[in-house]
Design a protein around this motif. Sequence first.
Motif, short mmCIF file in Angstrom:
data_model
loop_
_atom_site.label_atom_id
_atom_site.label_comp_id
_atom_site.label_asym_id
_atom_site.label_seq_id
_atom_site.Cartn_x
_atom_site.Cartn_y
_atom_site.Cartn_z
N ARG B 28 0.75 -1.26 -0.11
CA ARG B 28 -0.15 -0.07 0.06
C ARG B 28 0.75 1.37 0.07
N SER B 29 1.94 1.20 0.63
CA SER B 29 2.66 2.36 0.84
C SER B 29 3.54 2.77 -0.39
N LEU B 30 3.86 1.68 -1.10
CA LEU B 30 4.70 1.47 -2.51
C LEU B 30 3.60 2.05 -3.48
N ALA B 31 2.26 1.65 -3.29
CA ALA B 31 1.54 2.06 -4.25
C ALA B 31 1.15 3.40 -4.16
N ALA B 32 1.17 4.04 -3.16
CA ALA B 32 1.00 5.68 -2.88
C ALA B 32 2.22 6.46 -3.56
N ALA B 33 3.38 5.82 -3.33
CA ALA B 33 4.56 6.60 -3.73
C ALA B 33 4.78 6.41 -5.21
N LEU B 34 4.37 5.23 -5.68
CA LEU B 34 4.48 4.91 -7.06
C LEU B 34 3.27 5.73 -7.99
N ARG B 35 2.33 5.98 -7.32
CA ARG B 35 1.19 6.67 -8.01
C ARG B 35 1.53 8.11 -8.15
N ALA B 36 2.52 8.71 -7.30
CA ALA B 36 3.24 10.09 -7.44
C ALA B 36 3.92 9.99 -8.55
N SER B 37 5.15 9.13 -8.47
CA SER B 37 5.87 9.17 -9.68
C SER B 37 5.48 8.79 -10.97
N VAL B 38 4.66 7.76 -11.08
CA VAL B 38 3.96 7.62 -12.38
C VAL B 38 3.07 8.75 -12.73
N GLY B 39 2.39 9.37 -11.95
CA GLY B 39 1.52 10.45 -12.21
C GLY B 39 2.59 11.63 -12.80
N GLU B 53 -3.19 4.46 -12.92
CA GLU B 53 -3.47 3.57 -11.87
C GLU B 53 -3.14 2.05 -12.48
N ASP B 54 -3.57 2.06 -13.78
CA ASP B 54 -3.28 0.87 -14.72
C ASP B 54 -1.79 0.43 -14.40
N VAL B 55 -0.94 1.44 -14.71
CA VAL B 55 0.55 1.24 -14.52
C VAL B 55 0.94 0.86 -13.00
N VAL B 56 0.14 1.54 -12.05
CA VAL B 56 0.61 1.33 -10.81
C VAL B 56 0.33 -0.17 -10.41
N GLN B 57 -0.72 -0.49 -10.90
CA GLN B 57 -1.43 -1.99 -10.73
C GLN B 57 -0.43 -3.09 -11.27
N GLU B 58 -0.02 -2.78 -12.61
CA GLU B 58 1.03 -3.56 -13.25
C GLU B 58 2.19 -3.73 -12.55
N THR B 59 2.85 -2.54 -11.93
CA THR B 59 3.87 -2.44 -11.22
C THR B 59 3.89 -3.31 -9.82
N LEU B 60 3.02 -3.15 -9.25
CA LEU B 60 2.63 -3.99 -7.88
C LEU B 60 2.63 -5.30 -8.18
N ALA B 82 12.31 1.52 -10.39
CA ALA B 82 13.11 1.05 -11.72
C ALA B 82 12.01 0.12 -12.49
N ILE B 83 11.09 -0.63 -11.48
CA ILE B 83 9.93 -1.62 -11.99
C ILE B 83 8.82 -0.77 -12.49
N ALA B 84 8.64 0.28 -11.97
CA ALA B 84 7.55 1.47 -12.41
C ALA B 84 7.92 1.81 -13.74
N ARG B 85 9.21 2.19 -13.65
CA ARG B 85 9.75 2.78 -14.98
C ARG B 85 9.48 2.17 -16.14
N ASN B 86 9.86 0.65 -15.89
CA ASN B 86 9.66 -0.26 -17.11
C ASN B 86 8.07 -0.29 -17.66
N LYS B 87 7.25 -0.39 -16.43
CA LYS B 87 5.93 -0.60 -17.02
C LYS B 87 5.04 0.70 -17.39
N SER B 88 5.78 1.87 -17.09
CA SER B 88 5.58 3.25 -17.53
C SER B 88 5.51 3.26 -19.11
#
Lengths: 210, 183
Positions: B28-39, B53-60, B82-88
């Motif tokens: 949950r904590s990572l989801a919030a942080a990644l939501r900001a980064s991906v946003g 949010e699609d990217v956040v879910q795929e990243t999780l 780094a994983i979020a960047r890939n999915k983005s």
Amino acid sequence: MRTDNLIDALVADRASPQPPPGRALALWLAPAVAAAGLLMLVTLGIRPDIGAAAADWRFPLKILIMTATLATGLWLVWVAAHPTGRPALAALAAAPLLLIGGMAAEVIAVPPGDWATRAIGTNALSCLLSIPAFSAVPLAAALSALRSAAPASPTAAGALAGLAAGGIGGALYGLHCFDDSPLFVAIWYPVAIAMVTAAGALIGRRVLRW
Amino acid sequence: MHDREAEWTGLMRAALGGDDQAYRRLLRSLAAALRASVGSFASRTGLAAGDVEDVVQETLLAIHLKRATWRDGEPVGAWARAIARNKSIDALRRRGRHMHVPVDAFAETLAAPEPESHVSARDIERCLAALPEGQRAAVRAVSVDQMSLADAARKLAITEGALRVALHRGLKSLARRAAGEAT
């Protein structure tokens, strides 16, 4: 689907994750190299004059260059397997530099009339066929191990796996082949290894996606 | 940010040791942080806000399936980003945009939004619908229907062991499908 719900599913999934890529690579590679070695022994065999060959500088240099290729490939692929990994591609210069050094020594040691003969050699076709053949099982093993990894670029990871496998194939073939001249090695081995690298890239692009 | 890193490392270690509560808190904590980064990535690269949010879910999902790649001692945030960047980047490709994205473009974002753990997205939902029956039912029961493993197994008339297998395969299939759409 709500993200919170997805998280519930992830938490509920208690199946063990795949082993860390480093361990997977180590487990897969050793038997693969052994199998490739066995294939070489059974098909071509080690050259009978290996004692004499080892006494000349060309043969050990050839093996050293192949070892540098496979070591570079293995190190870079290990870095590339990690999501944050940024492989230091400058390391790819190591083997070519050794090769260029060898070529320089060769053209100094040998009269120009002999260069073409040495470069063309007698075993070019065998080289181009055998190196990919000996690289095949190591490449398959490396790609299998990398499926537990998370490379930022599946294509790059596949290519580096191909480079490492090509180095293995090249080293094994080098133990058989009589054409030790760096001029021969500089032309035919890179072509063969490039084919294995390209195969690794093309296959990796598909099977290493995550 | 150093507080978060220390917290995440502690949670990750506990999670890898089998602590489900820690794992849930971490995700949950990572989801919030990644939501900001991906946003922030989305607004800079033209990725639609609705796709974040699609990217956040795929990243999780990827974080979960590839958690063994995290090296103890490595900053969890950097690894997750780094994983979020890939999915983005995959998401950009899927939507027809090819851009070179410098690694720094995914630097840590200082502003963290509301946790918003109930945000919804469609890509995974779509991939879920395409799964084989058994896998779909298992994933759905545990996620959307909010059932425990025991209850879900009872509902689907299978053993809990079979449910776990179906759930795991289902998650792997989801990840494969999402990745497959990216090329």
